[in-house]
Design an enzyme around this catalytic site. Structure first.
Site, mmCIF file in Angstrom:
data_model
loop_
_atom_site.group_PDB
_atom_site.id
_atom_site.type_symbol
_atom_site.label_atom_id
_atom_site.label_comp_id
_atom_site.label_asym_id
_atom_site.label_seq_id
_atom_site.Cartn_x
_atom_site.Cartn_y
_atom_site.Cartn_z
ATOM 1 N N HIS A 18 46.339 72.231 44.942
ATOM 2 C CA HIS A 18 46.497 71.604 46.267
ATOM 3 C C HIS A 18 46.828 70.124 46.045
ATOM 4 O O HIS A 18 46.003 69.253 46.291
ATOM 5 C CB HIS A 18 45.173 71.779 47.025
ATOM 6 C CG HIS A 18 45.231 71.435 48.469
ATOM 7 N ND1 HIS A 18 44.102 71.151 49.206
ATOM 8 C CD2 HIS A 18 46.271 71.345 49.344
ATOM 9 C CE1 HIS A 18 44.441 70.898 50.465
ATOM 10 N NE2 HIS A 18 45.740 70.999 50.568
ATOM 11 N N ARG A 77 51.030 69.745 64.740
ATOM 12 C CA ARG A 77 51.807 69.668 63.499
ATOM 13 C C ARG A 77 53.302 69.510 63.723
ATOM 14 O O ARG A 77 53.830 69.884 64.773
ATOM 15 C CB ARG A 77 51.610 70.980 62.712
ATOM 16 C CG ARG A 77 50.187 71.265 62.303
ATOM 17 C CD ARG A 77 49.794 70.471 61.100
ATOM 18 N NE ARG A 77 48.403 70.666 60.715
ATOM 19 C CZ ARG A 77 47.974 70.655 59.462
ATOM 20 N NH1 ARG A 77 48.817 70.478 58.471
ATOM 21 N NH2 ARG A 77 46.703 70.805 59.187
ATOM 22 N N ASP A 113 51.946 68.741 49.391
ATOM 23 C CA ASP A 113 50.765 69.584 49.584
ATOM 24 C C ASP A 113 50.420 70.479 48.382
ATOM 25 O O ASP A 113 49.249 70.669 48.106
ATOM 26 C CB ASP A 113 50.953 70.463 50.834
ATOM 27 C CG ASP A 113 49.652 71.050 51.361
ATOM 28 O OD1 ASP A 113 48.620 70.350 51.301
ATOM 29 O OD2 ASP A 113 49.652 72.197 51.837
ATOM 30 N N CYS A 160 42.786 63.227 54.277
ATOM 31 C CA CYS A 160 42.591 62.062 53.412
ATOM 32 C C CYS A 160 43.913 61.345 53.141
ATOM 33 O O CYS A 160 44.003 60.533 52.219
ATOM 34 C CB CYS A 160 41.934 62.465 52.102
ATOM 35 S SG CYS A 160 40.194 62.889 52.281
ATOM 36 N N LYS A 193 47.133 62.661 52.400
ATOM 37 C CA LYS A 193 47.960 63.166 51.303
ATOM 38 C C LYS A 193 49.453 62.976 51.587
ATOM 39 O O LYS A 193 50.209 62.530 50.723
ATOM 40 C CB LYS A 193 47.660 64.649 51.117
ATOM 41 C CG LYS A 193 47.791 65.100 49.707
ATOM 42 C CD LYS A 193 46.775 66.163 49.381
ATOM 43 C CE LYS A 193 47.487 67.414 48.922
ATOM 44 N NZ LYS A 193 47.373 68.520 49.846
ATOM 45 N N THR A 194 49.856 63.352 52.805
ATOM 46 C CA THR A 194 51.277 63.209 53.151
ATOM 47 C C THR A 194 51.673 61.726 53.124
ATOM 48 O O THR A 194 52.766 61.371 52.673
ATOM 49 C CB THR A 194 51.563 63.852 54.520
ATOM 50 O OG1 THR A 194 51.146 65.223 54.467
ATOM 51 C CG2 THR A 194 53.038 63.804 54.872
ATOM 52 N N TYR A 196 49.080 80.904 64.374
ATOM 53 C CA TYR A 196 49.080 79.489 64.022
ATOM 54 C C TYR A 196 49.313 79.202 62.534
ATOM 55 O O TYR A 196 48.626 79.764 61.675
ATOM 56 C CB TYR A 196 47.745 78.824 64.437
ATOM 57 C CG TYR A 196 47.733 77.388 64.006
ATOM 58 C CD1 TYR A 196 48.394 76.426 64.767
ATOM 59 C CD2 TYR A 196 47.174 77.006 62.802
ATOM 60 C CE1 TYR A 196 48.467 75.124 64.337
ATOM 61 C CE2 TYR A 196 47.244 75.697 62.370
ATOM 62 C CZ TYR A 196 47.894 74.760 63.146
ATOM 63 O OH TYR A 196 47.971 73.471 62.710
ATOM 64 N N GLY A 256 50.678 51.827 52.095
ATOM 65 C CA GLY A 256 51.569 51.381 51.019
ATOM 66 C C GLY A 256 50.841 50.605 49.935
ATOM 67 O O GLY A 256 51.223 50.634 48.750
ATOM 68 N N LYS A 266 49.388 78.412 52.265
ATOM 69 C CA LYS A 266 48.044 78.442 51.673
ATOM 70 C C LYS A 266 47.730 79.816 51.080
ATOM 71 O O LYS A 266 47.108 79.908 50.020
ATOM 72 C CB LYS A 266 47.007 78.072 52.728
ATOM 73 C CG LYS A 266 47.225 76.728 53.397
ATOM 74 C CD LYS A 266 47.129 75.584 52.426
ATOM 75 C CE LYS A 266 47.117 74.255 53.172
ATOM 76 N NZ LYS A 266 47.072 73.118 52.238
ATOM 77 N N ASN A 271 44.938 68.624 65.567
ATOM 78 C CA ASN A 271 45.565 69.308 64.428
ATOM 79 C C ASN A 271 46.986 69.776 64.769
ATOM 80 O O ASN A 271 47.496 70.729 64.195
ATOM 81 C CB ASN A 271 44.698 70.502 63.997
ATOM 82 C CG ASN A 271 45.138 71.094 62.667
ATOM 83 O OD1 ASN A 271 45.562 70.368 61.770
ATOM 84 N ND2 ASN A 271 45.074 72.416 62.541
ATOM 85 N N ARG A 282 43.429 76.561 60.721
ATOM 86 C CA ARG A 282 43.029 77.565 59.746
ATOM 87 C C ARG A 282 41.593 77.977 60.050
ATOM 88 O O ARG A 282 40.790 77.179 60.521
ATOM 89 C CB ARG A 282 43.096 76.982 58.334
ATOM 90 C CG ARG A 282 44.511 76.821 57.801
ATOM 91 C CD ARG A 282 44.502 76.390 56.344
ATOM 92 N NE ARG A 282 44.039 75.027 56.153
ATOM 93 C CZ ARG A 282 42.859 74.694 55.690
ATOM 94 N NH1 ARG A 282 41.973 75.617 55.341
ATOM 95 N NH2 ARG A 282 42.519 73.432 55.548
ATOM 96 N N SER A 297 41.784 67.906 53.004
ATOM 97 C CA SER A 297 42.509 67.696 54.250
ATOM 98 C C SER A 297 41.991 66.418 54.913
ATOM 99 O O SER A 297 40.823 66.075 54.763
ATOM 100 C CB SER A 297 42.296 68.883 55.187
ATOM 101 O OG SER A 297 42.606 70.083 54.522
#
Ligand code: OXD
Ligand code: MN
Length: 592
Positions: free
Chosen positions: A229, A374, A280, A253, A255-256, A200, A500, A209, A372, A72, A251
């Protein structure tokens, strides 16, 4: 091919785009398997996409983008509102008409010799009153195939729209992938997105986004709901009750990973389970019972590949084993599979790197996958996908979590005093750069609610909207928490095991929501008592470690307040008075 709708506004707009971009032909994407299969074959034949091993990775494809087009581009992302103050100090802005005049020449004739695809898509489950429709025009088959995974596309989206004019007009053209003329522009007041000169991910999959955060946050402000977000996960207790939690993190950190968490053995054996609703984005509305309900507007995961492996995120890896598009990872030529740094310790020797060049994982000193790079994977592939994923009503939210990457400041977990204080806690979110990233270590980037690059209007108004939502929700409002998995020791090692084991902090959070957990009142909020964080089965964590993780250094927090002061100052009179008094009150508590 024929138009798929009689909606006059849709037809007029598509004609306008066609006249500007001047493609050789226009193809409406109906979403059928036959049409998508034919497009895949066309992309394989042209070399745009590469078909992977259909036994090992059925339905999977590989693609690499241009070297200058891998992420991005925040400095080329604009929010074009009639008045500059309405975009606010944290967004790039230009007058909408000026911007359109500047960009029209870039689109003019940009599709000559190419096909223009018209993709109708629905963000959110088909049939949900909370879902919204967009149309994207593009000259990229890669975009069509990605949108098919990330959204509900084709005829069903047009049916959801009907004759309505409430659709987002997204105009994408690859043009020459010229980074000097790359623009990602949102016109929130016109329900429009213009994206040019990129091929991209986040720049071109306009439902994600651009629509689901930037445009939708603006719509939510006007219409009384929230686009955030945030991941959405469900924690199922042994008695079968499921509590849903949302979480906003900048981004990089995890999240997924948190969205697809696998509970540690101690909880698993008691019967706890974790279910993923989203990784997300969350769209949240007040439901008939007055509680806040969330849907995931997306249908897939656009996840970062490097570092994803069977241990770090088994469920994400499983999600990528079929019908997945891999972008900018390593292509293993021997068996036509994929690889990336952090997948395993066995890089292929006969491979192609993300630049499309020959690459040998045993001898090369360069990374094979872009950091980055994906995967675009259907949510339906995920082993822990929630049974409520398609529920048009969404899931009721019990708790909201904010978090960032802080080496010393933020404790493992704490709870805000109330909703208003929770909005303050979200507004002071920040992340520190790590040694692993380029640039200085420990530089703090403020990222309120993890929305800094995604808020489609003035962030001062956004905070006021949060405060207003709290007023409406009253005592039905979710409780708000903050977490930090990234505290480090003096040598810079992470203290908390993460992954976990983050479930252990979630369990305290749930306990607080259910009124079964105690807390200590501190200047920054309610903190757990060390003995209330379950560390059974953890070899490297003692009760003293937990005490350390929960410590609050008042001097560091005062220093941090100075950073918040600086952020707030940018907003002038658009900063809600409540935020200022929250900051003053926190400083007063800290200096007592
Ligand atoms: C993303 C991001 O790609 O936040 O989701 O950067
Ligand atoms: Mn994101």
């Amino acid at each position: 091919m024929a138009e798929l709708t009689t909606n006059k506004q849709v037809l007029d707009w598509v004609e306008e785009v066609r006249a500007l971009c001047k493609p050789d032909k226009v193809v409406w994407i109906d979403g059928s398997d036959e049409q998508l299969e034919a497009l895949k074959q066309e992309a394989f034949a042209s070399g745009e996409m590469t078909e992977l091993n259909q036994e090992k990775l059925p339905g999977c494809m590989w693609h690499h983008t241009a070297k200058n087009d891998v992420a991005r581009v925040e400095n080329r992302t604009f929010i074009c509102t009639g008045k500059k103050e309405d975009a606010g100090p944290t967004n790039n802005w230009m007058d909408p008409e000026e911007m359109k005049q500047k960009l029209r020449p870039l689109y003019d004739g940009a599709m000559a010799g190419r096909t223009m695809y018209v993709i109708p898509y629905c963000m959110g489950p088909i049939g949900s009153p909370f879902s919204k429709v967009g149309l994207e025009t593009t000259d990229s088959i890669y975009v069509v195939l990605n949108m098919d995974i990330m959204a509900r596309i084709g005829v069903k989206a047009l049916e959801q729209l009907g004759d309505s004019n409430d659709f987002v007009r997204g105009m994408h053209a690859k043009a020459n992938i010229d980074e000097e003329n790359r623009y990602i522009v949102q016109f929130p007041e016109d329900n429009a997105i213009w994206s040019v000169n990129s091929g991209y991910g986040g720049n071109v999959l306009l439902g994600k986004k651009c629509f689901a955060l930037r445009i939708a946050s603006y719509q939510g402000w006007k219409e009384g709901w929230m686009a955030e977000h945030m991941l959405i996960l469900g924690i199922e207790s042994p008695d079968g009750q499921i509590d849903y939690v949302t979480g906003a993190f900048p981004s990089a950190c995890g999240k997924t990973n948190l969205a697809m968490l696998i509970p540690p053995e101690i909880y698993k054996k008691q019967g706890y389970k974790v279910w993923t609703v989203g990784d997300d984005i969350a769209w949240m509305h007040i439901g008939p019972d007055g509680r806040l309900y969330a849907i995931n507007p997306e249908a897939g995961f656009f996840g970062v590949a490097p570092g994803t492996n069977a241990k770090s995120n088994f469920n994400a890896l499983e999600s990528t084993r079929k019908k997945t598009i891999f972008t900018n990872v390593v292509l293993n030529k021997d068996d036509m599979t994929v690889w990336w740094e952090g997948l395993d310790k066995n890089p292929p020797e006969n491979a192609i790197d993300w630049l499309g060049q020959p690459w040998n994982g045993k001898t090369s000193t360069e990374k094979g996958a872009h950091p980055n790079s994906r995967f675009t994977a259907p949510a339906a592939n995920c082993p822990c996908i929630s049974s409520e994923f398609e529920n048009p009503a969404g899931v009721p939210i019990t708790a909201m979590i904010f978090g960032g990457r802080r080496a010393k400041t933020a404790p493992l977990v704490y709870q805000s005093f109330d909703w208003k204080h929770g909005v303050f806690v979200g507004s002071i979110m920040a992340s520190e750069t790590t040694a692993a990233a380029a640039g200085a270590v420990g530089v703090v980037r403020r990222d309120p609610m993890a929305m800094l690059p995604f808020c489609g209007y003035n962030m001062g108004d956004y905070w006021q909207h949060w405060l207003n939502m709290g007023e409406k929700l009253g005592d039905k409002a979710p409780k708000i928490f903050n977490v930090n998995w990234f505290r480090t020791d003096d040598e810079g090692h992470f203290i908390w095991p993460g992954f976990g084991d983050n479930m252990r902090a979630l369990m305290w959070i749930l306990g607080r929501c259910k009124g079964t957990m105690e807390a200590d009142e501190t200047p920054i909020g309610y903190l757990p008592r060390a003995e209330d964080i379950n560390i059974e089965g953890l070899s490297d964590v003692t009760i003293d470690t937990v005490r350390g993780l929960l410590s609050v250094d008042k001097d560091l927090w005062m220093e941090d307040a100075a950073g918040v002061e600086e952020l707030y100052a940018k907003f002038g009179d658009r900063l809600p008075a409540e935020m200022r008094s929250q900051l003053d009150a926190q400083k007063a508590r800290l200096s007592k």
